[in-house]
Design an enzyme around this catalytic site. Structure first.
Site, PDB file in Angstrom:
ATOM      1  NE  ARG A 169      -3.414  -2.784   0.434  1.00  0.00           N
ATOM      2  CZ  ARG A 169      -3.003  -3.930  -0.120  1.00  0.00           C
ATOM      3  NH1 ARG A 169      -1.935  -3.978  -0.895  1.00  0.00           N
ATOM      4  NH2 ARG A 169      -3.679  -5.042   0.087  1.00  0.00           N
ATOM      5  CG  ASP A 215      -3.961  -4.395   4.015  1.00  0.00           C
ATOM      6  OD1 ASP A 215      -5.055  -4.879   4.315  1.00  0.00           O
ATOM      7  OD2 ASP A 215      -3.690  -3.192   4.180  1.00  0.00           O
ATOM      8  CG  ASP A 271      -7.224  -0.506   9.705  1.00  0.00           C
ATOM      9  OD1 ASP A 271      -6.887  -1.551  10.260  1.00  0.00           O
ATOM     10  OD2 ASP A 271      -6.765  -0.111   8.619  1.00  0.00           O
ATOM     11  CE  LYS A 327     -10.492   5.366   4.357  1.00  0.00           C
ATOM     12  NZ  LYS A 327      -9.197   4.946   3.753  1.00  0.00           N
ATOM     13  CD  GLU A 328     -12.007   1.784   7.310  1.00  0.00           C
ATOM     14  OE1 GLU A 328     -12.086   2.915   6.785  1.00  0.00           O
ATOM     15  OE2 GLU A 328     -10.944   1.111   7.352  1.00  0.00           O
ATOM     16  N   GLY A 337      -6.910  -4.123  -0.665  1.00  0.00           N
ATOM     17  CA  GLY A 337      -7.312  -5.500  -0.388  1.00  0.00           C
ATOM     18  C   GLY A 337      -8.550  -5.910  -1.166  1.00  0.00           C
TER      19      GLY A 337
HETATM   20  C1  GLC Z   1      -7.876  -0.798   4.810  1.00  0.00           C
HETATM   21  C2  GLC Z   1      -6.646  -1.383   5.453  1.00  0.00           C
HETATM   22  C3  GLC Z   1      -6.931  -2.794   5.917  1.00  0.00           C
HETATM   23  C4  GLC Z   1      -8.145  -2.814   6.807  1.00  0.00           C
HETATM   24  C5  GLC Z   1      -9.329  -2.199   6.106  1.00  0.00           C
HETATM   25  C6  GLC Z   1     -10.556  -2.090   6.988  1.00  0.00           C
HETATM   26  O1  GLC Z   1      -8.164  -1.467   3.635  1.00  0.00           O
HETATM   27  O2  GLC Z   1      -5.567  -1.378   4.558  1.00  0.00           O
HETATM   28  O3  GLC Z   1      -5.840  -3.298   6.619  1.00  0.00           O
HETATM   29  O4  GLC Z   1      -8.419  -4.133   7.178  1.00  0.00           O
HETATM   30  O5  GLC Z   1      -8.986  -0.909   5.679  1.00  0.00           O
HETATM   31  O6  GLC Z   1     -10.389  -1.183   8.024  1.00  0.00           O
END
Ligand code: GLC
Length: 796
Positions: free
Chosen positions: A336, A353, A486, A629-630, A703
């Site tokens: 990355r 990853d 993360d 994102k997350e 990923g």
């Molecule tokens: C990003 C990070 C990975 C993580 C994902 C979810 O893709 O590189 O390590 O698991 O976010 O948070």
């Protein structure tokens, strides 16, 4: 709107108009020398390790999104007009300027046509070399002769680290200078010290009419790449850099008769005067470039050809046969670190990853996968956890452990172990042994990162022990820091349901190894721990129709249906199935709920609704906007697991729907929405709470490509290497009547043709290998696999 198309036969993506929504890039090179190039020839180059090896400068997040790059300018000495061999940086009006970019496997070809001058520039890094070739062909299709000057331009970094080069000017401006040496500019950095390095940019076959080694002189003050002073003047000023910014600019003057063509070969690379001279001499011979390009294509195409598909879906074929596979290799090479998003600041391999990357190339190149797997195993600490980041300068046996002052001073951004990292080994290690047949890999001795060494079996056992010794009040895996997510900071006292599913599966894989080694105490140990985990997962984590995601230290249940936000999460549903914890009834209910609530037009969201109130210190994703994102986007790494989980349940249509809607190629015609390259995966797609639902972000190094590859190969195509043979058990859309897969397995070629006369989603009625039926199994036994094999499969 579309900007290009897949040319499967050439294994290229052809960009037919240069004004793509964002720069569309490609990777050249190998693990030794990498180069990122966009459809407008922008991008940068780096030598290993990329974080400390930048040689071409790039401005991240600049106003024109991709500047500078590998620029070749053309000046008409009669009309005084000037333009560039890629549309940018000059950016001529597209009504008069045509440009096509062909991104291929480790090469890119950009052509232009303007005022009866046609150009074609091939960019590539020869196999195993630390330099790049820009082979520029120029043709005069005018009826009259044209007097032209050509300027090749490369902006060197002053320092090999991005942050130093761009931010620490009081130092970096005073360590670099340039020299002119006959046919190249040589740049030195720190030349008086033992740390010195040299870079060069030159021309091989032509006499030099002028040069600039100082960027300020080539571009001029208050000017930009789009109107350099040298182009206005029609000549370089033969400058050199002493303090300021180094560049390599070489001017060549040509008189091009009507309908004639000329080839100019520019070379950029790392190396001192002698190296540069030798390399440039090498290209004096005609035919060298054609041969090197042919070798490069052969190298890459033969790698890709170890796994090819022919299915009714063209997008699937284009991705699987070329781009998705190529992206998995690029991920493995550069982790990355270097893209238009990652600016080389991460100086190492992220643990989980990298495991995903290893898995994604297993069926394509298990030797490379092995190399990386050994490295990553040596990044495991002797207590069983893993280093979140394995440095590119990793020194197994001597690395500091997390929490130590020495480690903290490294400033990696990680202070504690993550609970999931080492648990991914239980995916990769069995997969490697099954693919390669190297059964004694399990007994291979590999050092731990900090001290001591152990067999791979020991490594796996320590990973399990580490997790089992860190269970919380519900007998679930403690977060320590985070798990796969993360942003989910569960800490020392919060518990992760996802990681507990991983541990449960890990114990299962370990148990198989223990049994193979006749270590029956270990078998029992693994089994009894599995039973305990199963009981707690069933007791605390299942709500009527879904699994919850985590328990915080205050016993708040993340991912409970009772919550007002983030009340349904994707990962615990998918992993309940993948790990085998969910009963058949639970599995159907959980995945149905995902289908009804999390599925969107562009894949399934990570959870829904986004966090807006419950946030820090635990739900760090609140820092992101809703749907991003997350925080409730379609996070594509997780999409892989819904694809896989649906195939485990035999739901081919649903698995395919998740795959198809997130396949980049399926957005080729809506590129204005997708924005990023339609031939590579991005990290995530905006969820429904974003005003740009469907937009992608974070191209190439992610990923997503890796995990989805595994899900496709093992789940949809269902072609899985096993300890004792190759299993073929597809789970496909019911309207696929037939498809073919050409695969190499343990160095043997297997051509598989699959027919689905009854339109089923899963189920194999008959398998015939080389004319012989296999009874009661969908695994081709090793004993029946010859050098070349014809396999017919009838589903039903
Ligand atoms: C990003 C990070 C990975 C993580 C994902 C979810 O893709 O590189 O390590 O698991 O976010 O948070």
């Amino acid at each position: 709107m579309r900007y290009g198309y897949f040319h499967d036969e050439n294994k290229e993506y052809v960009i037919t108009r240069p004004d793509t929504p964002v720069p569309w890039s490609n990777y050249l090179g190998s693990m030794e020398y990498g180069a990122l190039i966009t459809n407008n020839a922008a991008g940068y180059s780096f030598i290993k390790p990329s974080a400390e090896g930048r040689i071409l400068r790039f401005r991240f997040n600049a106003l024109t999104p991709d500047m500078p790059g590998r620029y070749i300018y053309i000046k008409d000495q009669e009309s005084k007009d000037y333009w560039s061999a890629s549309w940018q940086p000059i950016g001529k009006d597209l009504s008069e300027y045509e440009s096509t970019c062909r991104h291929g496997t480790a090469y890119t070809i950009i052509s232009s046509n303007y005022k009866k001058i046609e150009t074609e520039t091939l960019f590539y890094v020869p196999l195993n070399r630390k330099y790049e070739v820009w082979s520029f062909k120029i043709k005069n299709s005018d009826v009259k002769n044209r007097r032209l000057s050509i300027f090749g331009f490369a902006e060197f970094t002053n320092h090999h680290r991005e942050a130093q080069d761009m931010g620490n000017l009081q130092y970096s401006q005073f360590i670099s200078r340039t020299y002119f040496k006959n046919n190249f500019i040589l740049q030195s950095i720190n030349e008086l010290s033992a740390e010195r390095t040299y870079q060069f940019f030159g021309v091989s076959r032509h006499d030099v009419a002028g040069w600039d080694g100082s960027r300020e002189d080539f571009i001029g003050s208050y000017r930009s790449y789009s109107n350099p002073l040298a182009l206005i003047n029609g000549k370089c000023s033969n400058s050199l850099n002493y303090t300021g910014n180094s560049c390599g600019s070489i001017q060549i003057d040509i008189d091009l008769a009507s309908n004639t063509e000329e080839e100019i070969v520019f070379i950029l690379g790392a190396g001192d005067e002698e190296i540069a001279t030798n390399i440039l001499n090498h290209y004096k011979t005609k035919g060298v470039i054609e041969q090197e390009l042919a070798d490069l294509k052969k190298y890459w195409h033969s790698k890709l050809e170890t796994f090819q598909v022919k299915t009714p879906d063209e997008n699937f074929n284009s991705m699987m046969n070329v781009w998705h596979s190529y992206e998995c290799f690029v991920n493995t090479f550069w982790s990355r670190t270097a893209s238009l998003i990652y600016s080389n600041m991460r100086n190492g391999l992220g643990y989980r990853d990298t495991i995903a990357d290893i898995q994604s190339i297993m069926h394509l190149d298990h030797k490379l996968a092995r190399e990386r797997l050994v490295t990553i195993l040596s990044g495991q600490v002797s207590i069983g956890a893993a280093l979140p980041l394995v440095s590119f300068k990793h020194n197994p046996g001597n690395e500091p452990v997390l929490g130590s002052l020495e480690y903290t001073l490294r400033n990696t951004g990680y202070e504690k172990y993550r609970c999931d990292d080492a648990l991914w080994l239980f995916q990769a290690v069995p997969q490697f042994i099954k693919e390669s047949g190297e059964m004694d890999f399990i007994d291979k001795i590999i050092p731990y990162s900090d001290q001591g060494e152990g067999t791979v079996y020991d490594h796996l056992k320590r990973a399990l022990v580490f997790s089992l010794e860190r269970l919380g009040p519900h007998n679930l895996v403690l977060g320590i820091d985070t798990d796969w997510n993360d942003c989910l900071q569960l800490g020392d006292r919060g518990e992760s349901v996802f990681a507990t599913f991983q541990l449960y599966l890990g114990l299962y894989e370990f148990k198989k190894f223990a049994a193979m080694k006749n270590l029956f105490d270990d078998v029992k140990w693994a089994e009894s721990n599995r039973e305990k985990l199963y009981a707690s997962l069933q007791k605390y984590c299942w709500e009527d129709d879904q699994f919850v995601r985590a328990f915080t230290k205050d016993n708040y249940v993340i991912g409970s249906a009772k919550n007002s936000e983030a009340s349904l999460w994707l990962n615990p549903q998918t992993w309940s199935v993948i790990s085998g914890v969910a009963t058949p009834e639970q599995a159907e209910k959980a995945l149905d709920k995902v289908y009804n609530i999390l599925r969107t037009k562009y894949g399934a969201m990570l959870f829904y609704p986004s966090f807006k109130e419950y946030g820090l210190p635990i739900a760090k994703m609140i820092l992101y906007l809703p749907g991003i994102k997350e925080n409730a986007s379609v996070f594509l790494m997780a999409e892989a697991w819904i694809i896989l989980a649906e195939t485990i349940l035999g739901h081919g249509n649903k698995a395919w729907e998740y795959y198809r809607t997130t396949n980049p190629a399926s957005q080729n015609d809506i590129a204005e929405l997708r924005q990023t390259e339609p031939y590579v995966y991005s990290q995530f797609i905006d969820g429904i709470e974003s005003p740009n639902h469907g937009r992608s972000h974070g191209h190439w190094l992610t990923g997503s490509a890796s995990s989805i590859m595994t899900a496709v190969v093992e789940g949809i195509l269902g072609i899985r290497a096993d300890y004792d043979g190759l299993t073929i058990d597809p789970c496909i859309p019911s309207d696929w009547k037939e498809f073919e897969v050409f695969r190499t397995y343990r160095e043997k070629k297997i051509d598989i043709s699959i027919k689905n006369p009854d339109g089923v989603e899963k189920g194999v009625k008959r398998i015939i290998i080389n004319g012989e039926s296999i009874l009661n199994s969908c695994t081709l036994p090793l004993s029946k696999i010859k050098e070349k094999n014809i396999v017919e499969v009838i589903m039903g």
